[in-house]
Structures are given as structure tokens and as C-alpha cells.
Design a protein around this motif. Structure first.
Motif, short mmCIF file in Angstrom:
data_model
loop_
_atom_site.label_atom_id
_atom_site.label_comp_id
_atom_site.label_asym_id
_atom_site.label_seq_id
_atom_site.Cartn_x
_atom_site.Cartn_y
_atom_site.Cartn_z
N GLY D 174 -40.69 20.13 -8.19
CA GLY D 174 -41.34 19.05 -7.84
C GLY D 174 -40.69 17.79 -7.90
N ARG D 175 -39.87 17.51 -8.98
CA ARG D 175 -38.97 16.40 -9.13
C ARG D 175 -37.58 16.66 -8.24
NH1 ARG D 175 -36.54 13.83 -14.58
NH2 ARG D 175 -34.85 12.53 -13.46
N ASP D 176 -37.07 17.86 -8.42
CA ASP D 176 -35.87 18.18 -7.77
C ASP D 176 -35.99 18.86 -6.42
OD1 ASP D 176 -34.22 17.18 -9.75
OD2 ASP D 176 -34.91 18.63 -11.14
N PRO D 177 -34.89 18.70 -5.34
CA PRO D 177 -34.99 19.33 -4.32
C PRO D 177 -35.19 20.76 -4.30
CG PRO D 177 -32.75 18.45 -4.80
CD PRO D 177 -33.69 18.31 -5.77
N GLY D 178 -35.87 21.28 -3.03
CA GLY D 178 -36.10 22.90 -3.09
C GLY D 178 -34.91 23.66 -2.82
N PRO D 179 -35.00 24.87 -2.83
CA PRO D 179 -33.63 25.87 -2.69
C PRO D 179 -32.87 25.56 -1.42
CG PRO D 179 -35.82 27.26 -2.31
CD PRO D 179 -36.12 25.52 -2.70
N GLU D 181 -32.57 22.88 0.24
CA GLU D 181 -31.71 21.37 0.13
C GLU D 181 -30.72 21.43 -0.88
OE1 GLU D 181 -34.28 18.01 -0.08
OE2 GLU D 181 -32.30 16.64 -0.36
N LEU D 182 -31.13 21.98 -1.99
CA LEU D 182 -30.04 22.16 -3.04
C LEU D 182 -28.92 22.94 -2.80
CD1 LEU D 182 -30.10 21.14 -6.15
CD2 LEU D 182 -31.01 23.26 -6.97
N ALA D 183 -29.11 23.92 -2.04
CA ALA D 183 -27.89 24.83 -1.64
C ALA D 183 -27.27 24.03 -0.75
CB ALA D 183 -28.69 26.09 -0.77
N ASP D 184 -27.56 23.22 0.08
CA ASP D 184 -26.91 22.40 1.13
C ASP D 184 -26.09 21.47 0.30
OD1 ASP D 184 -27.95 23.66 3.24
OD2 ASP D 184 -29.41 22.09 3.76
N ARG D 185 -26.81 20.77 -0.62
CA ARG D 185 -25.94 19.71 -1.51
C ARG D 185 -24.77 20.63 -2.24
NH1 ARG D 185 -30.06 15.28 -3.51
NH2 ARG D 185 -31.29 14.95 -2.07
N PHE D 186 -25.25 21.42 -2.89
CA PHE D 186 -24.20 22.11 -3.52
C PHE D 186 -22.96 22.57 -2.83
CE2 PHE D 186 -26.91 23.78 -7.65
CZ PHE D 186 -27.03 22.49 -8.01
N VAL D 187 -23.25 23.23 -1.63
CA VAL D 187 -22.08 23.48 -0.76
C VAL D 187 -21.40 22.54 -0.30
CG1 VAL D 187 -21.64 24.71 1.50
CG2 VAL D 187 -23.55 25.84 -0.09
N ALA D 188 -21.99 21.20 0.19
CA ALA D 188 -21.36 20.25 0.61
C ALA D 188 -20.40 19.76 -0.39
CB ALA D 188 -22.47 19.17 0.95
N ILE D 189 -20.89 19.82 -1.79
CA ILE D 189 -19.90 19.28 -2.90
C ILE D 189 -18.92 20.25 -2.90
CG2 ILE D 189 -19.51 18.97 -5.28
CD1 ILE D 189 -22.50 17.81 -5.46
N PHE D 190 -19.27 21.46 -2.84
CA PHE D 190 -18.25 22.55 -3.01
C PHE D 190 -16.87 22.57 -1.93
CE2 PHE D 190 -16.56 27.06 -2.59
CZ PHE D 190 -15.83 27.23 -3.82
N LEU D 191 -17.44 22.51 -0.61
CA LEU D 191 -16.46 22.27 0.27
C LEU D 191 -16.04 21.04 0.68
CD1 LEU D 191 -18.66 24.34 2.85
CD2 LEU D 191 -16.35 25.28 1.44
#
Lengths: 215, 215, 215, 215
Positions: D174-179, D181-191
Motif C-alpha cells: 500500500g505505502r511502498d511500490p509494487g514488485p 516498480e521496486l525491482a526497476d528501482r533496485f536494478v536502476a540503482i544497482f546498474l
DNA sequence: TATGAATGAGTGTTCATTCAT
DNA sequence: TATGAATGAACACTCATTCAT
């Protein structure tokens, strides 16, 4: 060494005993810990042991001190009284007065009879025995003076003690009568009962009763 | 499934409660350990907890069970009695009979009033209150029938309970009278006192007293 | 009286806490028994309770002490630093250094968040919150300085904490890089990612991104 | 005997495992009792043992089942993907999706690594190792394709796992992004990191970095 | 006179597990 | 297939008491 020293010591012990009595009343002997008493008295645990060697002895000193005080005051107050009824009234008053003034000790005396062991137990039992014997003695003076319905002194005196000691479970200062009035009521019940006119209540009249004593 | 199953369980719990009552009487609630009860009952410590979830509940079940039994028997025995004096006699007999037949439970009931906590405490207090109220009711029926010396029902009834409950500290079967005789003696003292002839003992004659009742 | 006295006590408590941290790390808070800690520290079970009143408080003292130390050192090291990137680097180094020097406490901090109850839990949560807030603050200083890809500070900072805290599950001294190098690597990944040339990897070029920032 | 029998059995076991996962998440493995699981699942204590021979095995089945599922889905979803960046994105999505759909199992997987003993522990560790190795493999495919800042695959992949696994401590649906979007963000940070323009933030330009790689 | 430090034995209670049915 | 009953070992914690200082 200094003459004040022993006084200090016994004053401090007195304070500890008073606090111990309160704690024993609140939690019972077994439910109370020596640490509780240390906390309640503001005396450190080890100092407490400096003044009194064991938890058992605390209880012993409280019990023996109370009974001795009750007995001494009783003897002093009994001096000069002649009539057994007056003596009995004084005994009940003396008992209740101590109880109502020292409710902590009272409750401890009444409840913790069997918490004491060995020598301590025997000594307390002995003082109690003396107190009981004194009461029986007064009861028997009464019996010599006038015929009694209840001729078993043991049962009669224990009934009286029951009335008195049970107060520790229900007495509430302010709400309930003071020691003198309560003593009067208990003595009235013990000597004459609650009925004003037993015959009207369907009970056998006094004289027949006396006659019935023949059987 | 088998009809005996639930019985087995409650029988076993009954056995545990009886042993617990004995241990509580011997050592007091706080002085007794659950291991003591386990040993006394021959039930392993963990099995004991399988039957009863806490030491507190053991005490609660003993207390509530006893009071309920006393109250139920009393109501059943009171049925058919008319005269308040007979009712009172029955109440005292009922009380003493239970106490003398169940000395362990009796002592626990009398001494461990405050060992219970929270909900358990409240529930037991409530049953006690009912029992006390029933006694006061009978006392007041008596007061309506015939004038009483003691008009404070609370003090009078508590004096009577004192006599009865204090027995747990002194009663010795064999030596002391059985429940019926003891009840008769207590009721006699309570209603008429120990004196056969109060006037002869120097106390005010009945009639003046009766006159005083006019005010 | 002697100046060493309070030190002795806190030294002994410190020893107990260090051993407790080790035991909690090895077995988990719930899996560890106070006896395990007693054995590990060479302090008798009862002495252990003399120094710390409960197992919960042991965990609380470990947690609060660690977080306070980390926070204090961080603030002291941050003094004089201007650039948010340098601040971030220092925060990560400070965090990892403490963790790698105190692997027991680290693991406990990370795993036993929910083992604490009541007041203890709240207090630890509060210190944690402060620490997290401080990190978010630095992150936002950075965001003010230069455009960021990830504008949700919460998610970004939690990703960074994830990298750092997860070390407690895999870090092996000797094999893995020391705190300074590890901090540099984590910060590099966090700020610039692992790719040297995102465009070559098929990802959108920086400039378009920057342009996209206009919307 | 009947063909449905084994299904019934595994359905019931599945129910038990789901409840066990919830209880383990709420209280931790050591903090949870088998009775808690019995209560939560509505399955009697003894029946529970009929379906699963020990508490350890419950945890083992939960862990192994989850990891197997994650791995199987991953392999199936990876089929057809060519570019390592897309594979990585899929791995992160696959991981987060399972975690966010099965928060109980996720937390148990992450926290209770060391609660398992003996054979169970080894087997779970083996599945985990496979999963880790698969991730390293994808990372190295990426390294072959384009130059990386972080050349230590172990540290890089563990940083990524840190981001992903740490979610179990903070993620709030509810508060945090779904799987996705969260995956996209993590991958963006990681890469690519959080900075859009590392040079503007005072960090060395890409080309010098590449040059620095010569040393 | 006073106390901080220490301890072995014991407290009520819960544990994972087994077994007879 | 299912469950009530049972248990030994362990749990966190407290006890009355002692002793060095």
C-alpha cells in the motif's frame, strides 16, 4: 560502648520490625521476601541481617513482642478488678485495642501461626498458651460465681477468641465501632447472646433450662 | 468418545485438587510449591499443568468449589424450615459440617483469602459475599420476630463467622465435639450467651432491657 | 568509597553484555538461555541477575549502546565535512566499521529488532529512527545539489541500509574487503551503479535522462 | 489407498506449513512453540506430528519449498531472455514478487538461516548456493558485455541481495511500490546508481575511470 | 556499623515430543 | 487418520543468606 549505642540499635530494630510486620501483613510471611522488607524499611539487605539474623527471627520477634505486650498490659489492667465479668470485659477490650492499634501485627499473629519453626515456634506457642490459660482462668472464675450454659471452658473461650481474632479479616476503622464499643458488644453476645427474650423466640425459659440440667 | 473419558479427567483433577488443598493447608499457599503438590498427588509436574493451568487456578477451583458446595447444601437444607432460629442452627451446622469433613479446604478458605489475584479473586469474593448476605438475611428475619440486643447485623454476623471460622485453628477431631453438637453450642452462645442468669451475674435484668427497646 | 568501585561494576556489566551479544548472535535471542550467557561469561546465574535485571534488558543495553555509539561517532566524524557525497561516504564507513569490529552486536541489532517488548522496544526504535532520519537528511542534501535518478528518499536509503546490514550474513574477515574499501564500493554502487557505460549496456544515456528531468 | 488420499494429506500439510510460516514470522523460530502452530492451524498437537515429524522439519519444508519455487519460476521466466540486463531485471522482479506475495515465508527465509541443524541446514544451504550462483552467473554475463565499476562479483551480488532481502524489514504494502516498480528501482540503482550526473556531483568522469582501470 | 557482591537451591511455568487408543 | 494424556528437560527468574571490606 557509648550508652546510647544499644538504644540506637534497638530503635533501628524496632523500625525494621514495624516495617516487617507491615510487609508480612500485605504479602504473608512466605509471600514476603527479605528484600521487600529491606525496601520497605530503607535498610540495606545486609544491614538488615546485621540487626536480625533471619527472616524467621523477624517473625518471631514480632509475634513474641506483641503477645508479651498484650499480656503485660492485661495483667496491669486486671489489677484492682474483682468481678469476673469486669475482668472478661477488660480482657476483650485489651485484646481488641491492641489489635486495632496494631493491625499489621494483629494479622500476622493470627495468620502466621504455623510459619515459625523449631524453637521459635515453641516459644511463641508457649506465650499464647499462657494467654489462653489466663482467659480460661477468668472464665472459670465466672463459672464459680454463676451457673453457665456452656460448661466446656475450652470451647467457650475459643468461641470468644474466634469473635475477636476474626476481626482482622473484616475490621475497617471509621466504619466499624472502636475498641471499647466493639468489646462491649462481643462481651454482651458472649455472656447474654443476641436475643433479649429467648422464650419469645421459642427457646426454653431459663428456669426449665436449669431443671433440664438434671438429666 | 467413551463415556468414561470426561469423568476420568475430572476425577483426576479432583484428586489433584484434594492433594493441593492438603498441601496448601500444611504449608500455606505461598509456602507450597507446585512441585510439592506434584509429589503429594503422584502426578508429574507437567501432567499437573495439563490438568490445571496455574497454581492460582488450583486455589481458585478449591475455593470456588467449596463455597458453591456449602451454599448449595445450605439452600437445599433450608428448604422447609420456617423459624429463623432453626434456619440459623442449620446454617451453622451446615458450615461446621463442611469444615470438619474437609479440614484442608476449610483452612485454605479461611487463610488464603488474599492469595488469589485478579478475576479469580473477584469471583471468589462474590460467592463469599452471597454467603454472607444469606446469613445476614436470616439474622434479620430473626430480628423481625423478636427484639435483639445486637442490632448491627454486620457485627453480629461477623462475630458468628468468627466463632465458626476460628475452629480451623484449634479443632481436633476426637477431642472436640462433632459438627452437630458444636453447632448447638455456638448457636446457644450466639443467641442466649453463656450465662444462665445474667441478673445473678450483676448484669441488667431482661425486662429493663426490653423497656429500653421502646425508645 | 574506593574510586574503582563503580568502574568495577560497569566493567563487569560490560563483560556480561559482550558475552551476551556473542551468545545472542550464535543462538538468536529466543534460542539463547540466560544460563548460556552465564556459562559463556563465567558469571553465576544469580550474579548475572545482580548486574542486569532481565534477559530483555541485556538485549536492550546491547542495542541501545551500539546505536548510541554509532550515532555519536558519526556526528563527530561528520563535523567539518561539507559535501553530501563525503558525508554519505563517512556514514557508510562509520556504519560498516562498527559492524565489522563488533560482529556480534551487529548481528543482534539486525536480527532481533522485534524481540524487545514495551518500553525497551520503543526506546530502541526511537534511536534507530534518529539514525535513519540522519541518513535521509544527507540523502536530501545530495538531492538538492545534483539531480537524482531515485527521488524517493525512503526507498533509496533503505536500499543502502540493505546493502550495509546484509553484510552481517556473509561477511568473512580476511576474505572480504575491510570497512574502508567495502564502504567505497557500496557508495560507488549506490551513487553510480556497477556499470561504467550504461549506454553501452543498452540503457538510456545520461543526457536524455537529464532532459527527462525537465518535466 | 484412494487416489485422493495423498492429495488430502499434502493439502493438509500445506495448510500447516502456511500457518507455521506465519507463526514463525510473528514470533521467530525459537520464539514460536509447536502449540502456537497447532492453535494457529486448528490442527491438534498430535495430528500436527502425524503430518510433520518435527518443528525443525516444518522450517525445513517452508524454506526448501520457497527456494525451489523461486528457482523454478526464475528459470522458466529467464527462458527466452538474451540480454544480461533483462535477465537481472527478471531475477530481481522474480525475487521481490515472491517476497511480497509471501511475506511470511520471506521473513522466515531471511531471518532463520541458522535455526536449522544438520542435514536440513545443509540441504537448504545447497539450494541457496545454487540460487546465488545463478545470480553471479548473470552478473558475469553482464561483465563480459560491458565494463563494470565493481569487478568483485561476490560483493556486487551480495549488495544486490542486501537491497532485496532487507525489504522484509520495512516493506509495507500500500505505502511502498509494487514488485515491478521496486525491482526497476533496485536494478536502476544497482546498474547506474542514484546520481544522474556523477561529474556534477564531483565524482570522476567515466573516461578517467576507465583509464584508471589500467593501473 | 554498614553494604555491595555473590551464590546454590528453588520458584512457577513451558517446551518438543511420544504413546496408547 | 486423529487425539487426549503424559513427561523430562529446560525456561526466566527469585530466594534467603553469606562474606569481604
Amino acid at each position: 560502648m557509648s550508652p546510647a549505642a544499644p538504644d540506637r540499635r534497638s530503635q533501628r530494630l524496632g523500625h525494621i520490625l514495624a516495617c516487617a510486620a507491615r510487609v508480612f501483613r500485605e504479602k504473608g510471611y512466605d509471600g514476603a521476601s527479605v528484600r521487600d522488607i529491606s525496601r520497605a524499611s530503607g535498610v540495606s539487605l545486609s544491614s538488615l541481617y546485621y540487626y536480625c539474623e533471619s527472616k524467621q527471627k523477624l517473625l518471631y520477634l514480632i509475634a513474641v513482642g506483641s503477645f508479651r505486650t498484650i499480656l503485660e498490659r492485661l495483667e496491669s489492667r486486671l489489677r484492682g478488678l474483682e468481678h469476673p465479668v469486669e475482668k472478661l470485659r477488660m480482657l476483650v477490650f485489651n485484646h481488641l485495642e491492641y489489635f486495632l492499634l496494631h493491625p499489621d501485627e494483629m494479622k500476622v499473629l493470627v495468620r502466621e501461626e504455623e510459619a515459625l519453626r523449631g524453637r521459635y515456634r515453641k516459644e511463641v506457642a508457649e506465650v499464647k498458651r499462657q494467654y489462653f490459660a489466663r482467659t480460661v482462668q477468668i472464665f472459670e472464675e465466672l463459672a464459680h460465681l454463676t451457673p453457665l450454659r456452656e460448661t466446656d471452658a475450652r470451647v467457650a473461650v475459643l468461641a470468644l477468641f474466634g469473635m475477636m481474632n476474626w476481626t482482622c479479616t473484616w475490621y475497617r476503622p471509621g466504619r466499624d465501632p472502636g475498641p471499647q464499643e466493639l468489646a462491649d458488644r462481643f462481651v454482651a453476645i458472649f455472656l447474654q447472646g443476641v436475643l433479649r427474650d429467648p422464650a419469645a423466640a421459642g427457646l426454653q425459659p431459663e428456669l426449665e433450662e436449669v431443671g433440664a440440667g438434671d438429666r
